[in-house]
Design a protein around this motif. Sequence first.
Motif, PDB file in Angstrom:
ATOM      1  N   LEU A  83      -8.331  -1.090   5.062  1.00 51.04           N
ATOM      2  CA  LEU A  83      -8.690   0.162   4.391  1.00 51.04           C
ATOM      3  C   LEU A  83      -8.599   1.345   5.350  1.00 51.04           C
ATOM      4  O   LEU A  83      -8.039   2.395   5.001  1.00 51.04           O
ATOM      5  N   VAL A  84      -9.099   1.179   6.555  1.00 50.53           N
ATOM      6  CA  VAL A  84      -9.053   2.275   7.534  1.00 50.53           C
ATOM      7  C   VAL A  84      -7.605   2.586   7.912  1.00 50.53           C
ATOM      8  O   VAL A  84      -7.184   3.757   7.913  1.00 50.53           O
ATOM      9  N   ILE A  85      -6.832   1.554   8.221  1.00 51.88           N
ATOM     10  CA  ILE A  85      -5.427   1.771   8.577  1.00 51.88           C
ATOM     11  C   ILE A  85      -4.674   2.360   7.386  1.00 51.88           C
ATOM     12  O   ILE A  85      -3.832   3.242   7.541  1.00 51.88           O
ATOM     13  N   GLY A 132     -14.192  -8.024   7.207  1.00 50.78           N
ATOM     14  CA  GLY A 132     -13.615  -7.356   8.361  1.00 50.78           C
ATOM     15  C   GLY A 132     -12.159  -6.970   8.179  1.00 50.78           C
ATOM     16  O   GLY A 132     -11.757  -5.847   8.489  1.00 50.78           O
ATOM     17  N   LEU A 133     -11.345  -7.892   7.673  1.00 49.08           N
ATOM     18  CA  LEU A 133      -9.923  -7.615   7.497  1.00 49.08           C
ATOM     19  C   LEU A 133      -9.704  -6.557   6.401  1.00 49.08           C
ATOM     20  O   LEU A 133      -8.827  -5.704   6.520  1.00 49.08           O
ATOM     21  N   ALA A 134     -10.523  -6.613   5.367  1.00 46.93           N
ATOM     22  CA  ALA A 134     -10.410  -5.617   4.299  1.00 46.93           C
ATOM     23  C   ALA A 134     -10.796  -4.232   4.807  1.00 46.93           C
ATOM     24  O   ALA A 134     -10.161  -3.235   4.454  1.00 46.93           O
ATOM     25  N   GLY A 136      -3.421  -6.285   1.564  1.00 47.36           N
ATOM     26  CA  GLY A 136      -3.671  -4.867   1.812  1.00 47.36           C
ATOM     27  C   GLY A 136      -3.499  -4.500   3.275  1.00 47.36           C
ATOM     28  O   GLY A 136      -2.967  -3.431   3.598  1.00 47.36           O
ATOM     29  N   PHE A 137      -3.936  -5.394   4.164  1.00 46.08           N
ATOM     30  CA  PHE A 137      -3.781  -5.149   5.597  1.00 46.08           C
ATOM     31  C   PHE A 137      -2.309  -5.101   5.984  1.00 46.08           C
ATOM     32  O   PHE A 137      -1.872  -4.200   6.699  1.00 46.08           O
ATOM     33  N   ALA A 178      -1.087   1.639  -2.246  1.00 46.80           N
ATOM     34  CA  ALA A 178      -1.312   0.274  -2.734  1.00 46.80           C
ATOM     35  C   ALA A 178      -2.211  -0.502  -1.777  1.00 46.80           C
ATOM     36  O   ALA A 178      -3.069  -1.279  -2.216  1.00 46.80           O
ATOM     37  N   SER A 179      -2.046  -0.297  -0.479  1.00 48.17           N
ATOM     38  CA  SER A 179      -2.882  -1.012   0.486  1.00 48.17           C
ATOM     39  C   SER A 179      -4.337  -0.569   0.395  1.00 48.17           C
ATOM     40  O   SER A 179      -5.248  -1.398   0.487  1.00 48.17           O
ATOM     41  N   VAL A 180      -4.564   0.717   0.189  1.00 48.09           N
ATOM     42  CA  VAL A 180      -5.935   1.210   0.057  1.00 48.09           C
ATOM     43  C   VAL A 180      -6.591   0.615  -1.192  1.00 48.09           C
ATOM     44  O   VAL A 180      -7.743   0.166  -1.148  1.00 48.09           O
ATOM     45  N   ILE A 181      -5.854   0.561  -2.285  1.00 45.49           N
ATOM     46  CA  ILE A 181      -6.393  -0.002  -3.529  1.00 45.49           C
ATOM     47  C   ILE A 181      -6.684  -1.487  -3.364  1.00 45.49           C
ATOM     48  O   ILE A 181      -7.753  -1.975  -3.758  1.00 45.49           O
TER      49      ILE A 181
END
Length: 119
Positions: free
Chosen positions: A81-83, A75-77, A21-22, A55-58
């Motif tokens: 999610l923010v990005i 932290g990475l999730a 996702g990141f 897709a990254s947010v999901i």
Amino acid sequence: MSENLDATTMKPEGKGAAVGGFILSLVGIVVPFNVIAVLMGSAVMAYIGLVLCLASVILCAMAMGKLKKTGGKRGLAIAGLVIGLVATVWSAMAVMSIGEAIDARNKGVSEFQKELRNM
């Protein structure tokens, strides 16, 4: 004794989804604003960027849920999610404005062709 220890400790799940996702959020923030694609008149890149961001947010949201249940670091999730959310808004703005950019490019080309004919 080590067999008992392995059976009782849970391994955090969701790290792969968080990393995926990141990465998708980073790619999704760059793809819609590919200047070459805009100049060539392709609105497809903006739509691809929007899909990647969604897709990254999901993926990051699913990874956060799994990591919370299994006690992993999130932290990475959270960063993904923010990005991803910022990139989704940015991509949506690109999708809405891509038509105007293409029209401005076409208008400039037609004016340039008229000037060439007048010379």
